[in-house]
Design a protein around this motif. Structure first.
Motif, PDB file in Angstrom:
ATOM      1  N   TYR A 143       0.834  -1.194   0.000  1.00 32.87           N
ATOM      2  CA  TYR A 143       0.000   0.000   0.000  1.00 32.87           C
ATOM      3  C   TYR A 143       0.879   1.259   0.000  1.00 32.87           C
ATOM      4  O   TYR A 143       0.633   2.198  -0.769  1.00 32.87           O
ATOM      5  N   ALA A 144       1.903   1.276   0.838  1.00 35.01           N
ATOM      6  CA  ALA A 144       2.793   2.429   0.914  1.00 35.01           C
ATOM      7  C   ALA A 144       3.504   2.648  -0.416  1.00 35.01           C
ATOM      8  O   ALA A 144       3.658   3.789  -0.871  1.00 35.01           O
ATOM      9  N   TYR A 145       3.900   1.571  -1.068  1.00 37.56           N
ATOM     10  CA  TYR A 145       4.577   1.686  -2.356  1.00 37.56           C
ATOM     11  C   TYR A 145       3.623   2.223  -3.419  1.00 37.56           C
ATOM     12  O   TYR A 145       4.015   3.077  -4.238  1.00 37.56           O
ATOM     13  N   GLU A 146       2.383   1.749  -3.412  1.00 38.28           N
ATOM     14  CA  GLU A 146       1.389   2.262  -4.363  1.00 38.28           C
ATOM     15  C   GLU A 146       1.174   3.759  -4.155  1.00 38.28           C
ATOM     16  O   GLU A 146       1.072   4.515  -5.122  1.00 38.28           O
ATOM     17  N   GLU A 147       1.109   4.190  -2.902  1.00 37.80           N
ATOM     18  CA  GLU A 147       0.954   5.613  -2.597  1.00 37.80           C
ATOM     19  C   GLU A 147       2.182   6.398  -3.060  1.00 37.80           C
ATOM     20  O   GLU A 147       2.052   7.499  -3.589  1.00 37.80           O
ATOM     21  N   TYR A 148       3.357   5.830  -2.874  1.00 38.87           N
ATOM     22  CA  TYR A 148       4.581   6.481  -3.316  1.00 38.87           C
ATOM     23  C   TYR A 148       4.584   6.646  -4.837  1.00 38.87           C
ATOM     24  O   TYR A 148       4.985   7.693  -5.358  1.00 38.87           O
ATOM     25  N   LEU A 149       4.124   5.620  -5.556  1.00 39.05           N
ATOM     26  CA  LEU A 149       4.103   5.711  -7.017  1.00 39.05           C
ATOM     27  C   LEU A 149       3.159   6.809  -7.501  1.00 39.05           C
ATOM     28  O   LEU A 149       3.405   7.420  -8.544  1.00 39.05           O
ATOM     29  N   LYS A 150       2.101   7.078  -6.746  1.00 40.19           N
ATOM     30  CA  LYS A 150       1.176   8.151  -7.111  1.00 40.19           C
ATOM     31  C   LYS A 150       1.823   9.523  -6.924  1.00 40.19           C
ATOM     32  O   LYS A 150       1.526  10.450  -7.664  1.00 40.19           O
ATOM     33  N   LYS A 151       2.669   9.642  -5.921  1.00 38.01           N
ATOM     34  CA  LYS A 151       3.314  10.912  -5.597  1.00 38.01           C
ATOM     35  C   LYS A 151       4.744  10.607  -5.145  1.00 38.01           C
ATOM     36  O   LYS A 151       5.028  10.559  -3.946  1.00 38.01           O
ATOM     37  N   PRO A 152       5.634  10.370  -6.107  1.00 33.43           N
ATOM     38  CA  PRO A 152       6.991   9.914  -5.771  1.00 33.43           C
ATOM     39  C   PRO A 152       7.880  10.996  -5.156  1.00 33.43           C
ATOM     40  O   PRO A 152       8.710  11.599  -5.813  1.00 33.43           O
ATOM     41  N   GLU A 153       7.676  11.211  -3.882  1.00 31.08           N
ATOM     42  CA  GLU A 153       8.519  12.133  -3.137  1.00 31.08           C
ATOM     43  C   GLU A 153       9.168  11.364  -1.995  1.00 31.08           C
ATOM     44  O   GLU A 153       8.557  10.486  -1.409  1.00 31.08           O
ATOM     45  N   SER A 154      10.390  11.718  -1.706  1.00 36.73           N
ATOM     46  CA  SER A 154      11.069  11.063  -0.587  1.00 36.73           C
ATOM     47  C   SER A 154      11.899  12.093   0.170  1.00 36.73           C
ATOM     48  O   SER A 154      12.127  13.198  -0.309  1.00 36.73           O
ATOM     49  N   ARG A 155      12.327  11.697   1.365  1.00 38.54           N
ATOM     50  CA  ARG A 155      13.150  12.558   2.213  1.00 38.54           C
ATOM     51  C   ARG A 155      14.328  11.746   2.710  1.00 38.54           C
ATOM     52  O   ARG A 155      14.222  10.524   2.882  1.00 38.54           O
ATOM     53  N   PRO A 156      15.430  12.406   2.986  1.00 42.97           N
ATOM     54  CA  PRO A 156      16.594  11.675   3.506  1.00 42.97           C
ATOM     55  C   PRO A 156      16.273  11.039   4.868  1.00 42.97           C
ATOM     56  O   PRO A 156      15.536  11.614   5.670  1.00 42.97           O
ATOM     57  N   LEU A 157      16.831   9.884   5.104  1.00 40.67           N
ATOM     58  CA  LEU A 157      16.622   9.188   6.366  1.00 40.67           C
ATOM     59  C   LEU A 157      17.072  10.047   7.542  1.00 40.67           C
ATOM     60  O   LEU A 157      16.415  10.081   8.580  1.00 40.67           O
ATOM     61  N   SER A 158      18.164  10.771   7.370  1.00 45.07           N
ATOM     62  CA  SER A 158      18.667  11.612   8.457  1.00 45.07           C
ATOM     63  C   SER A 158      17.640  12.661   8.867  1.00 45.07           C
ATOM     64  O   SER A 158      17.504  12.978  10.048  1.00 45.07           O
ATOM     65  N   GLU A 159      16.892  13.178   7.906  1.00 42.58           N
ATOM     66  CA  GLU A 159      15.851  14.161   8.203  1.00 42.58           C
ATOM     67  C   GLU A 159      14.724  13.531   9.027  1.00 42.58           C
ATOM     68  O   GLU A 159      14.234  14.113   9.990  1.00 42.58           O
ATOM     69  N   LEU A 160      14.328  12.344   8.653  1.00 42.29           N
ATOM     70  CA  LEU A 160      13.275  11.646   9.393  1.00 42.29           C
ATOM     71  C   LEU A 160      13.736  11.281  10.803  1.00 42.29           C
ATOM     72  O   LEU A 160      12.980  11.416  11.761  1.00 42.29           O
ATOM     73  N   MET A 161      14.983  10.834  10.914  1.00 43.47           N
ATOM     74  CA  MET A 161      15.520  10.481  12.226  1.00 43.47           C
ATOM     75  C   MET A 161      15.500  11.701  13.136  1.00 43.47           C
ATOM     76  O   MET A 161      15.114  11.602  14.300  1.00 43.47           O
ATOM     77  N   SER A 162      15.905  12.839  12.593  1.00 39.96           N
ATOM     78  CA  SER A 162      15.912  14.075  13.374  1.00 39.96           C
ATOM     79  C   SER A 162      14.487  14.472  13.772  1.00 39.96           C
ATOM     80  O   SER A 162      14.250  14.880  14.900  1.00 39.96           O
ATOM     81  N   GLU A 163      13.558  14.343  12.839  1.00 42.09           N
ATOM     82  CA  GLU A 163      12.166  14.709  13.103  1.00 42.09           C
ATOM     83  C   GLU A 163      11.580  13.914  14.271  1.00 42.09           C
ATOM     84  O   GLU A 163      10.799  14.433  15.061  1.00 42.09           O
ATOM     85  N   TYR A 164      11.964  12.652  14.367  1.00 43.28           N
ATOM     86  CA  TYR A 164      11.434  11.785  15.423  1.00 43.28           C
ATOM     87  C   TYR A 164      12.359  11.680  16.633  1.00 43.28           C
ATOM     88  O   TYR A 164      12.187  10.816  17.495  1.00 43.28           O
ATOM     89  N   GLY A 165      13.360  12.559  16.693  1.00 44.30           N
ATOM     90  CA  GLY A 165      14.245  12.591  17.842  1.00 44.30           C
ATOM     91  C   GLY A 165      15.173  11.398  17.950  1.00 44.30           C
ATOM     92  O   GLY A 165      15.541  10.975  19.048  1.00 44.30           O
ATOM     93  N   LEU A 166      15.543  10.832  16.816  1.00 45.87           N
ATOM     94  CA  LEU A 166      16.407   9.646  16.812  1.00 45.87           C
ATOM     95  C   LEU A 166      17.781   9.956  16.235  1.00 45.87           C
ATOM     96  O   LEU A 166      18.421   9.102  15.636  1.00 45.87           O
ATOM     97  N   ASP A 167      18.236  11.186  16.445  1.00 47.16           N
ATOM     98  CA  ASP A 167      19.540  11.608  15.924  1.00 47.16           C
ATOM     99  C   ASP A 167      20.646  10.793  16.550  1.00 47.16           C
ATOM    100  O   ASP A 167      20.515  10.239  17.634  1.00 47.16           O
ATOM    101  N   ASP A 168      21.781  10.782  15.888  1.00 44.82           N
ATOM    102  CA  ASP A 168      22.976  10.132  16.445  1.00 44.82           C
ATOM    103  C   ASP A 168      23.562  10.946  17.580  1.00 44.82           C
ATOM    104  O   ASP A 168      24.407  10.462  18.322  1.00 44.82           O
TER     105      ASP A 168
END
Length: 77
Positions: free
Chosen positions: A50-75
């Motif tokens: 399902y997530a892949y199908e949604e991605y194919l409709k709107k193929p946008e992505s973000r760097p993993l480091s950005e997501l880690m920072s957003e969720y407070g999981l920085d190194d």
């Protein structure tokens, strides 16, 4: 705790008993863990599809480091 009854043939019962013995588990534990693991895997696969199908409709992505920072999981921590 709930009880579920499953009807199997004699051959299937023998196979299940042998698999439980092979795994070093009770028959009940074998059936419970194997069934739950299989269903969890199926659920994960469907969510991923399902997530892949949604991605194919709107193929946008973000760097993993950005997501880690957003969720407070920085190194940094």
């Amino acid at each position: 705790m709930a009880t579920i009854t499953v009807r199997v043939s004699d051959v299937e019962k023998q196979f299940l008993d042998e698999m439980a013995k092979f795994e070093g588990k009770s028959l009940s534990d074998l059936l419970k863990t194997t069934t739950l693991e299989s269903l969890e895997d199926e659920y994960d696969a469907r969510v991923a599809d399902y997530a892949y199908e949604e991605y194919l409709k709107k193929p946008e992505s973000r760097p993993l480091s950005e997501l880690m920072s957003e969720y407070g999981l920085d190194d940094d921590e």
